[in-house]
Design an enzyme around this catalytic site. Structure first.
Site, mmCIF file in Angstrom:
data_model
loop_
_atom_site.group_PDB
_atom_site.id
_atom_site.type_symbol
_atom_site.label_atom_id
_atom_site.label_comp_id
_atom_site.label_asym_id
_atom_site.label_seq_id
_atom_site.Cartn_x
_atom_site.Cartn_y
_atom_site.Cartn_z
ATOM 1 N N CYS A 162 -19.155 1.691 -18.805
ATOM 2 C CA CYS A 162 -20.365 1.405 -18.039
ATOM 3 C C CYS A 162 -21.072 0.110 -18.495
ATOM 4 O O CYS A 162 -21.682 -0.582 -17.692
ATOM 5 C CB CYS A 162 -21.334 2.585 -18.114
ATOM 6 S SG CYS A 162 -20.617 4.085 -17.415
ATOM 7 N N CYS A 211 -19.958 -2.783 -16.456
ATOM 8 C CA CYS A 211 -19.847 -2.532 -15.016
ATOM 9 C C CYS A 211 -20.828 -3.398 -14.215
ATOM 10 O O CYS A 211 -22.032 -3.406 -14.508
ATOM 11 C CB CYS A 211 -20.115 -1.058 -14.745
ATOM 12 S SG CYS A 211 -19.994 -0.674 -12.997
ATOM 13 N N CYS A 247 -14.360 1.761 -14.044
ATOM 14 C CA CYS A 247 -14.850 3.131 -13.817
ATOM 15 C C CYS A 247 -13.640 4.069 -13.782
ATOM 16 O O CYS A 247 -13.387 4.757 -12.800
ATOM 17 C CB CYS A 247 -15.640 3.192 -12.510
ATOM 18 S SG CYS A 247 -16.614 4.697 -12.337
ATOM 19 N N TYR A 291 -6.596 5.565 5.130
ATOM 20 C CA TYR A 291 -6.731 4.623 4.015
ATOM 21 C C TYR A 291 -5.867 3.368 4.248
ATOM 22 O O TYR A 291 -6.351 2.238 4.136
ATOM 23 C CB TYR A 291 -6.332 5.273 2.675
ATOM 24 C CG TYR A 291 -6.096 4.216 1.648
ATOM 25 C CD1 TYR A 291 -7.165 3.565 1.063
ATOM 26 C CD2 TYR A 291 -4.794 3.790 1.330
ATOM 27 C CE1 TYR A 291 -6.960 2.528 0.181
ATOM 28 C CE2 TYR A 291 -4.587 2.754 0.448
ATOM 29 C CZ TYR A 291 -5.667 2.124 -0.124
ATOM 30 O OH TYR A 291 -5.466 1.078 -0.977
ATOM 31 N N GLU A 338 0.827 -1.211 0.000
ATOM 32 C CA GLU A 338 0.000 0.000 0.000
ATOM 33 C C GLU A 338 0.861 1.260 0.000
ATOM 34 O O GLU A 338 0.543 2.231 -0.677
ATOM 35 C CB GLU A 338 -0.968 0.002 1.192
ATOM 36 C CG GLU A 338 -2.089 -1.027 1.088
ATOM 37 C CD GLU A 338 -2.980 -0.835 -0.136
ATOM 38 O OE1 GLU A 338 -2.986 0.263 -0.718
ATOM 39 O OE2 GLU A 338 -3.653 -1.804 -0.533
ATOM 40 N N ASP A 374 -10.015 5.532 -1.204
ATOM 41 C CA ASP A 374 -8.866 6.126 -1.907
ATOM 42 C C ASP A 374 -9.424 6.860 -3.144
ATOM 43 O O ASP A 374 -10.638 7.010 -3.284
ATOM 44 C CB ASP A 374 -7.820 5.059 -2.286
ATOM 45 C CG ASP A 374 -8.315 4.153 -3.407
ATOM 46 O OD1 ASP A 374 -9.541 4.169 -3.711
ATOM 47 O OD2 ASP A 374 -7.488 3.435 -3.998
HETATM 48 S S1 SF4 Z 1 -21.943 2.308 -14.281
HETATM 49 FE FE1 SF4 Z 1 -20.055 1.662 -13.295
HETATM 50 S S2 SF4 Z 1 -18.446 2.415 -14.694
HETATM 51 FE FE2 SF4 Z 1 -20.323 3.552 -15.156
HETATM 52 S S3 SF4 Z 1 -20.238 5.362 -13.888
HETATM 53 FE FE3 SF4 Z 1 -21.404 3.852 -12.757
HETATM 54 S S4 SF4 Z 1 -19.891 2.880 -11.434
HETATM 55 FE FE4 SF4 Z 1 -18.742 3.949 -13.060
#
Ligand code: SF4
Length: 352
Positions: free
Chosen positions: A190, A193, A183, A113, A32, A131
């Site tokens: 997305c 995701c 992300c 953290y 870390e 973080d």
């Molecule tokens: S869907 Fe996932 S990648 Fe897209 S903004 Fe939301 S958290 Fe981020």
């Protein structure tokens, strides 16, 4: 947030990293600290070499600081190496790693953290962490546009509320992994995701969060000397406190004229000066341009505020604890001989 989807995605997709193969409070602490402000691919060879030389907190505590700095050479932010060494010594004093977040926070260099990372990943405690990656994921998921610096406390509270009991290690690492691989700051994916179904920001992720503009970094100029005597080169060790403390470099000083800057610092006349290159190095707090000269000295130099001056065989210079800036200065001559266009990497080194 669909935490189950995040956990199962993380367990299937997580990247292989040496500190994940074998987990202990010591290995988590080392990884870390190395990973602060530094990319995973850069850290991996440093971590592996560090573990070969200092496999336990006992080995690290017993090693001299100079040797630890040698292993950190080129990684930047050298105060991390000094803190890590001091933390290993504190752990020895305590008779072992603290078993609580509050206890971990007493170790040098360990903030909220890092304490959260050691507690959740290595000790299995239900401890949250936030973080830069986690900040971004939480802000986008909750469609919060504020600067994360201004809502830090709320983000920690959110991370605490979301934490699934008994699964903090995978959850925390899942959020960080998601921020690092899906992300991402400039091109979030997305469609791939795992928490898209609950994410309020997925229509326009670039809107979240909005960071306030940071102050411009000031510029400065310096001169450095490459002074050779046969196979040896003159190297200087910086004082044990202040910027780049305890590290080695070719003698250098602020200013644009070698005699007036470095010559004056070393209390010696420069007999021959030949410019060989110019090096830009970006610290967190400063953009420093250093003019590099080959030179001969007309007398014996004084230390000029350095801890020590030493004639070092050129073949052995690499084994000194060199700052990244020093490495660039030593390579300036070679770089001039073979000019090529390249991006100057941001390689921040902080004052200790
Ligand atoms: S869907 Fe996932 S990648 Fe897209 S903004 Fe939301 S958290 Fe981020």
């Amino acid at each position: 947030m669909d935490t189950d989807a995040l956990l199962s995605w993380y367990r299937q997709s997580r990247r292989t990293m040496p500190w994940r193969e074998e987990v202990s409070p010591y290995r988590t602490l080392v990884s870390e600290l190395m990973l602060q402000q530094t990319r995973v691919e850069t850290v991996i060879p440093y971590f592996e070499r560090f573990m070969r030389s200092f496999p336990t907190e006992v080995a690290l505590a017993e090693a001299p600081l100079e040797r630890v700095l040698e292993h950190w050479s080129g990684l930047g932010y050298y105060s991390r190496a000094r803190n890590l060494h001091a933390a290993a010594r504190k752990v020895m004093e305590l008779g072992g790693f603290p078993k609580t977040v509050a206890g971990l926070l007493e170790l040098p260099g360990v903030g909220p953290y890092t304490a959260g990372a050691i507690a959740s990943i290595a000790l299995g405690l239900d401890a949250p962490l936030v973080d830069g990656n986690v900040e971004r994921v939480l802000c986008r998921h909750d469609a919060r546009a504020e600067d994360p610096v201004r809502i830090k406390k709320e983000l920690w509270e959110r991370a605490t509320t979301l934490l699934p009991k008994g699964q903090a290690s995978d959850f925390n690492q899942g959020l960080m992994e998601l921020g690092a691989t899906i992300c991402t700051p400039s091109s979030p994916r997305c469609l791939f995701c795992p928490i898209r179904s609950t994410c309020r920001g997925h229509d326009a992720p670039e809107r979240y969060p909005q960071k306030a503009p940071r102050a411009a970094v000031p510029e400065a100029r310096a001169c450095a000397l490459l002074v050779r005597d046969g196979e040896k080169i003159l190297m200087a060790r910086r004082p044990l406190s202040g910027l780049l403390a305890g590290l080695w470099e070719p003698p250098m000083a602020n200013g644009e004229e070698p005699q007036a800057s470095v010559g004056t610092r070393l209390g010696v006349q420069l007999r021959v000066q030949r410019p060989v290159g110019e090096v830009l190095h970006v610290f967190t707090h400063l953009r420093l341009t250093t003019l590099v000269f080959e030179a001969e000295l007309a007398g014996t130099p004084e230390t000029g505020g350095y801890l020590e001056l030493r004639w070092v065989p050129e073949a052995e210079v690499d084994s000194l604890a060199l700052s990244t800036l020093a490495r660039k200065l030593l390579q300036a001559h070679a770089a001039k001989a073979k000019p090529r266009k390249r991006r100057v990497p941001r390689d921040p080194e902080l004052p200790s």
